[in-house]
Design a protein around this motif. Structure first.
Motif, PDB file in Angstrom:
ATOM      1  N   GLY A 158       0.774  -1.226   0.041  1.00  0.00           N
ATOM      2  CA  GLY A 158       0.105   0.134  -0.080  1.00  0.00           C
ATOM      3  C   GLY A 158       0.835   1.164  -0.191  1.00  0.00           C
ATOM      4  N   GLY A 159       0.372   2.433  -0.199  1.00  0.00           N
ATOM      5  CA  GLY A 159       1.092   3.727  -0.156  1.00  0.00           C
ATOM      6  C   GLY A 159       0.287   4.694  -0.708  1.00  0.00           C
ATOM      7  N   TYR A 167       7.213   6.489  -3.409  1.00  0.00           N
ATOM      8  CA  TYR A 167       6.444   5.552  -2.816  1.00  0.00           C
ATOM      9  C   TYR A 167       5.059   5.637  -3.013  1.00  0.00           C
ATOM     10  CZ  TYR A 167      11.245   5.837  -0.642  1.00  0.00           C
ATOM     11  OH  TYR A 167      12.311   5.714  -0.660  1.00  0.00           O
ATOM     12  N   GLN A 168       4.432   6.115  -3.927  1.00  0.00           N
ATOM     13  CA  GLN A 168       3.103   6.316  -4.280  1.00  0.00           C
ATOM     14  C   GLN A 168       2.799   5.195  -5.235  1.00  0.00           C
ATOM     15  OE1 GLN A 168       2.190  10.071  -5.946  1.00  0.00           O
ATOM     16  NE2 GLN A 168       2.308  11.149  -3.949  1.00  0.00           N
ATOM     17  N   THR A 169       2.517   3.835  -4.693  1.00  0.00           N
ATOM     18  CA  THR A 169       2.594   2.660  -5.302  1.00  0.00           C
ATOM     19  C   THR A 169       1.611   2.625  -6.302  1.00  0.00           C
ATOM     20  OG1 THR A 169       1.240   1.824  -3.506  1.00  0.00           O
ATOM     21  CG2 THR A 169       3.682   1.272  -3.634  1.00  0.00           C
ATOM     22  N   ALA A 191      -0.145   1.977   3.344  1.00  0.00           N
ATOM     23  CA  ALA A 191       0.955   0.606   3.862  1.00  0.00           C
ATOM     24  C   ALA A 191       0.716   0.314   5.387  1.00  0.00           C
ATOM     25  CB  ALA A 191       2.144   1.082   3.564  1.00  0.00           C
ATOM     26  N   LEU A 192       0.540   1.298   6.341  1.00  0.00           N
ATOM     27  CA  LEU A 192       0.522   1.080   7.575  1.00  0.00           C
ATOM     28  C   LEU A 192      -0.662   1.529   8.189  1.00  0.00           C
ATOM     29  CD1 LEU A 192       1.758  -0.766  10.006  1.00  0.00           C
ATOM     30  CD2 LEU A 192       3.154   1.425  10.208  1.00  0.00           C
ATOM     31  N   PRO A 193      -1.993   0.918   8.161  1.00  0.00           N
ATOM     32  CA  PRO A 193      -3.308   1.333   8.810  1.00  0.00           C
ATOM     33  C   PRO A 193      -3.361   1.005  10.220  1.00  0.00           C
ATOM     34  CG  PRO A 193      -3.730  -0.657   7.323  1.00  0.00           C
ATOM     35  CD  PRO A 193      -2.153  -0.245   7.183  1.00  0.00           C
ATOM     36  N   ALA A 274       1.431  -5.015   2.783  1.00  0.00           N
ATOM     37  CA  ALA A 274       2.585  -5.221   1.921  1.00  0.00           C
ATOM     38  C   ALA A 274       3.140  -6.918   1.924  1.00  0.00           C
ATOM     39  CB  ALA A 274       3.827  -4.521   2.541  1.00  0.00           C
ATOM     40  N   MET A 275       3.690  -7.199   0.816  1.00  0.00           N
ATOM     41  CA  MET A 275       3.883  -8.707   0.794  1.00  0.00           C
ATOM     42  C   MET A 275       4.980  -9.137   1.886  1.00  0.00           C
ATOM     43  SD  MET A 275       4.205  -9.765  -3.332  1.00  0.00           S
ATOM     44  CE  MET A 275       4.273 -11.565  -3.083  1.00  0.00           C
TER      45      MET A 275
END
Length: 329
Positions: A158-159, A167-169, A191-193, A274-275
């Protein structure tokens, strides 16, 4: 009315005008620029002149024969031999090496070789290509890539809340999809909710579609980060305190790892969208793209852990990697 024709310009030989710069000025400007890698602004300051004057100095130095520039086509044989040696050294499937691109962005230097690696992956309609974040992947996404119609392109992390475009995936995913003629499958998630948001997100149908592609993808294009504590640009989710990441030599998919390739947890990393690094080892074609001697340890550790099986890099990085290989017994 008779048509009027312009008279043709006639070349009149003229004697070359004498230079208004002394040979010593031309030499010093050329020495600073080509031998010392000084910028034109730095040369202007050192010589007490302006940048336009420096530009003229450099041009006249070439015309006067003080500077000789030779452009050589790189030896494919030499690069191939280096690639074979480095493949054995890293214990991976293949290495693609480009000539050095002094002054060029990393994405532009590597894009051609990345395209070749993508073609070798044999991606067809309906196959999934995953892309990670990072400045090199972001750079490659802006260059020409092979036409791979019908390929699904999805991010590995995510991003959507990232300020730095590297980093804007979703944007990187969209760019790659456009370049290859594929279909973007976007991940509308940070990425980190927080804990509650994460529980809601992983039940969302669009998010679940991306998570399924993580398990079935045929290929992944991965940026390899330098040691996090040495960098000036990081994804916002990575901690910056020296204690947590003191042993981190690099990161892939915003997951840091140590010199053995072992993932390093950090506060909140259990909530990452994230994977997992272990999941990368199950993908058929994993293409790492990286340039720079500051990434030697991170590349070697990721190769050792099996996070990628193909490396795309430039000749300077390849030589540095080969130089770091242990001597054979």
């Amino acid at each position: 009315m008779a048509q009027r024709h312009k008279p043709h310009a006639r070349h009149v030989p003229t004697e070359r005008q004498p230079t208004r710069f002394s040979p010593s000025q031309l030499y010093e400007a050329a020495r600073l620029y080509w031998n010392e890698d000084a910028t034109q602004a730095e040369i202007a300051e050192a010589l007490g002149t302006s940048r336009p004057t420096v530009s003229r100095l450099l041009a006249e130095a070439r015309e006067a024969g003080i500077v000789h520039i030779e452009i050589r086509k790189p030896s494919a044989t030499g690069l191939s031999a280096l690639a074979r040696e480095l493949t054995r050294c890293l214990g991976i499937r293949s290495v693609r090496i480009t000539p050095p691109g002094k002054g060029l962005p990393a994405g532009r230097v590597l894009a051609g070789a990345v395209g070749e690696a993508l073609r070798d992956a044999g991606l067809g309609r309906g196959d999934a290509l995953l892309v990670s974040s990072g400045s090199t992947v972001h750079g490659v996404s802006q260059e020409a890539l092979p036409n791979l119609p019908g390929v699904l392109v999805a991010p590995t992390v995510g991003g959507q809340n990232e300020i730095d475009s590297s980093y804007q995936t979703n944007e990187i995913t969209r760019r790659v999809a456009v370049k290859i003629g594929g279909t973007p499958v976007l991940l509308h998630a940070p990425a980190l909710p927080g804990p509650e948001l994460r529980e809601w997100l992983i039940k969302d149908p669009q998010v679940r579609q991306v998570l399924r592609l993580w398990k079935t993808a045929k290929c992944a294009l991965l940026g390899v980060g330098a040691p996090p504590l040495t960098r000036t640009s990081l994804p916002s989710v990575l901690p910056t305190d020296p204690v947590t990441l003191r042993n981190a030599v690099g990161d892939i998919c915003v997951r840091p790892y140590d010199s053995q390739g072992t993932p390093i947890p950090f506060p909140g990393s259990d909530r990452l969208i994230a994977m997992d690094l272990a999941a990368l080892t199950k993908i058929q074609h994993t293409i790492a793209i990286a340039i720079g001697e500051n990434k030697i340890t991170s590349i070697r550790a990721a190769a050792r852990a099996g996070y990628f099986n193909t490396l795309v890099t430039d000749v300077d990085t390849a030589n540095a990697l080969l130089g770091s290989c242990p001597e054979p017994d």
